[in-house]
Write a protein that holds these residues in place. Structure first.
Motif, PDB file in Angstrom:
ATOM      1  N   THR A  44      -9.769  -3.780  -0.656  1.00  0.00           N
ATOM      2  CA  THR A  44     -10.291  -4.479   0.299  1.00  0.00           C
ATOM      3  C   THR A  44      -9.447  -4.775   1.555  1.00  0.00           C
ATOM      4  N   ILE A  45     -10.627  -5.021   2.972  1.00  0.00           N
ATOM      5  CA  ILE A  45      -9.705  -5.491   4.117  1.00  0.00           C
ATOM      6  C   ILE A  45      -9.621  -6.685   4.077  1.00  0.00           C
ATOM      7  N   SER A  72      -4.026  -6.670   6.011  1.00  0.00           N
ATOM      8  CA  SER A  72      -4.931  -8.068   6.578  1.00  0.00           C
ATOM      9  C   SER A  72      -5.334  -7.342   8.181  1.00  0.00           C
ATOM     10  N   LEU A  73      -6.249  -7.931   8.500  1.00  0.00           N
ATOM     11  CA  LEU A  73      -6.806  -7.427   9.957  1.00  0.00           C
ATOM     12  C   LEU A  73      -6.818  -8.456  10.454  1.00  0.00           C
ATOM     13  N   LEU A 110     -12.399  -9.419  13.652  1.00  0.00           N
ATOM     14  CA  LEU A 110     -13.393  -9.766  13.319  1.00  0.00           C
ATOM     15  C   LEU A 110     -13.690  -8.777  12.376  1.00  0.00           C
ATOM     16  N   PHE A 111     -13.523  -7.846  13.262  1.00  0.00           N
ATOM     17  CA  PHE A 111     -14.111  -6.121  12.704  1.00  0.00           C
ATOM     18  C   PHE A 111     -13.495  -5.397  12.837  1.00  0.00           C
ATOM     19  N   CYS A 112     -14.350  -4.860  11.977  1.00  0.00           N
ATOM     20  CA  CYS A 112     -12.538  -3.307  11.853  1.00  0.00           C
ATOM     21  C   CYS A 112     -13.177  -1.902  12.815  1.00  0.00           C
ATOM     22  N   ASP A 113     -11.539  -1.787  13.366  1.00  0.00           N
ATOM     23  CA  ASP A 113     -12.111  -0.510  13.932  1.00  0.00           C
ATOM     24  C   ASP A 113     -11.459   0.244  14.081  1.00  0.00           C
ATOM     25  N   ASN A 114     -11.004   0.972  14.743  1.00  0.00           N
ATOM     26  CA  ASN A 114     -10.071   2.707  14.579  1.00  0.00           C
ATOM     27  C   ASN A 114      -8.891   2.694  14.500  1.00  0.00           C
ATOM     28  N   LEU A 115      -8.460   1.511  15.688  1.00  0.00           N
ATOM     29  CA  LEU A 115      -7.154   1.301  16.359  1.00  0.00           C
ATOM     30  C   LEU A 115      -6.610   0.041  15.510  1.00  0.00           C
ATOM     31  N   ILE A 155      -7.256  -0.218  11.702  1.00  0.00           N
ATOM     32  CA  ILE A 155      -7.070   0.316  10.638  1.00  0.00           C
ATOM     33  C   ILE A 155      -5.855   1.575  10.962  1.00  0.00           C
ATOM     34  N   VAL A 156      -5.570   1.962  12.429  1.00  0.00           N
ATOM     35  CA  VAL A 156      -4.315   3.028  12.292  1.00  0.00           C
ATOM     36  C   VAL A 156      -3.031   2.086  11.847  1.00  0.00           C
ATOM     37  N   ASN A 157      -3.439   1.147  12.418  1.00  0.00           N
ATOM     38  CA  ASN A 157      -1.992   0.033  12.913  1.00  0.00           C
ATOM     39  C   ASN A 157      -1.785  -0.987  11.014  1.00  0.00           C
ATOM     40  N   LEU A 158      -2.716  -0.579  10.006  1.00  0.00           N
ATOM     41  CA  LEU A 158      -1.666  -1.019   8.419  1.00  0.00           C
ATOM     42  C   LEU A 158      -1.505  -0.291   7.921  1.00  0.00           C
ATOM     43  N   SER A 159      -1.851   0.848   8.472  1.00  0.00           N
ATOM     44  CA  SER A 159      -0.804   2.844   7.764  1.00  0.00           C
ATOM     45  C   SER A 159       0.400   2.457   7.490  1.00  0.00           C
TER      46      SER A 159
END
Length: 313
Positions: free
Chosen positions: A9-10, A170-171, A174-179, A181-185
């Motif tokens: 879950t994000i 934790s992002l 307001l919504f998900c984008d590729n960059l 998600i990459v920053n969560l890696s």
């Protein structure tokens, strides 16, 4: 990532900044989303049903309207769901899917802008050769390239990102984008960084060069033409140029925010989202409908037909 990791879950943390006004923002979002869908669908129907608009310029505009629907639908339904939820979250699988459609919307907008600019260049700079250059086969080839190349490229990018291990969930968006998600890696993948550079250069940088070069050539030709020809060129090209500049500035600031979100207030992110995912899908049909004489005539003709039909009933 395996199947179990896709169930992660994000948490989307940007909603906390305006929680007391969630219902107000939901209402505004719902209204703008409906207006965006209606205006784009209406423009598509006008172009589809009026044979006089079955020309390259309006076929590309039809494609831009479809892209506007993709952009609006990729973001706002999920945003509205989160505004009414106690916890603003998304599964990793859902996050990846949303990021895919968001990227497709942005990149396809640039490729569509580039083929539209090329069409305007041929129309204004080579008017006598226009029909021999912009043949039906050429138009289909340009449309295929403007859609299939971004689709396949983003699919590869999404696959590479889905393989990354995550250390944070934790992002601050307001919504998900590729960059995001990459920053969560946990790791920094050289392959993804290299692919990202090539991706941006080929699918954003190159289309921008085509647009700027096309309009530079159009400007050069227009300056040598008569006043009437200059007015016609300005009337034809100004809507396209205005929307391109607005979209590019919004996209640029969104990338800057994604890379420096810890140093910038969340309100900037919200403003950039509105400027990227509300204004273009809503502005494109309106500005082209108002500024393009042929579309305006077709809309008036359609409205008159409907009035006659109602009177007969």
């Amino acid at each position: 990532m395996n199947h179990s990791s896709l169930d992660i879950t994000i948490i989307l943390t940007s909603y906390g900044s305006f929680r007391p006004l969630n219902y107000l923002f939901f209402t505004l979002t719902f209204i703008f989303y409906l207006l965006s869908v209606f205006s784009n669908v209406f423009l598509m129907l006008v172009i589809y049903f009026d044979s006089s608009l079955h020309k390259p310029m309006y076929i590309f505009l039809f494609n831009l309207a479809v892209n506007g629907l993709i952009g609006s639908s990729a973001v706002w339904p999920k945003v509205m769901e989160n505004l009414l939820s106690d916890i603003q979250k998304s599964s990793l699988a859902g996050c990846l899917v949303q990021a895919f459609w968001v990227s497709l919307y942005v990149v396809s907008a640039y490729t569509t802008f580039s083929v539209m600019a090329y069409d305007r260049y041929v129309s204004i700079c080579k008017p006598l050769q226009y029909h021999s250059i912009m043949t039906p086969v050429k138009v289909r080839t340009l449309l295929t390239a403007a859609n299939i190349v971004p689709l396949s490229s983003i699919f590869i990018q999404a696959y590479l990102i889905s393989r990354l291990p995550l250390c944070s969930y934790s992002l601050h968006k307001l919504f998900c984008d590729n960059l995001g998600i990459v920053n969560l890696s946990c790791v920094r993948s050289v392959l993804i960084n290299l692919y990202g550079i090539c991706f941006v250069a080929a699918l954003i940088g190159f289309p921008c060069i085509i647009v700027l070069l096309s309009y530079a050539l159009i400007l050069n030709v227009s300056l040598k033409a008569s006043k009437d020809a200059q007015k016609k060129a300005l009337s034809t090209c100004s809507p396209h140029l205005i929307t391109f500049i607005n979209f590019s500035l919004a996209s640029l600031f969104s990338v800057i925010y994604s890379r420096h979100s810890t140093f910038l207030p969340g309100e900037i992110n919200i403003l950039m989202i509105v400027d990227t995912f509300v204004i273009p899908p809503l502005l494109h049909p309106i500005i082209y409908g108002i500024r393009t004489q042929e579309i305006r005539k077709c809309v008036v003709k359609t409205v008159r037909k409907k009035k006659r039909l109602f009177r007969m009933l």
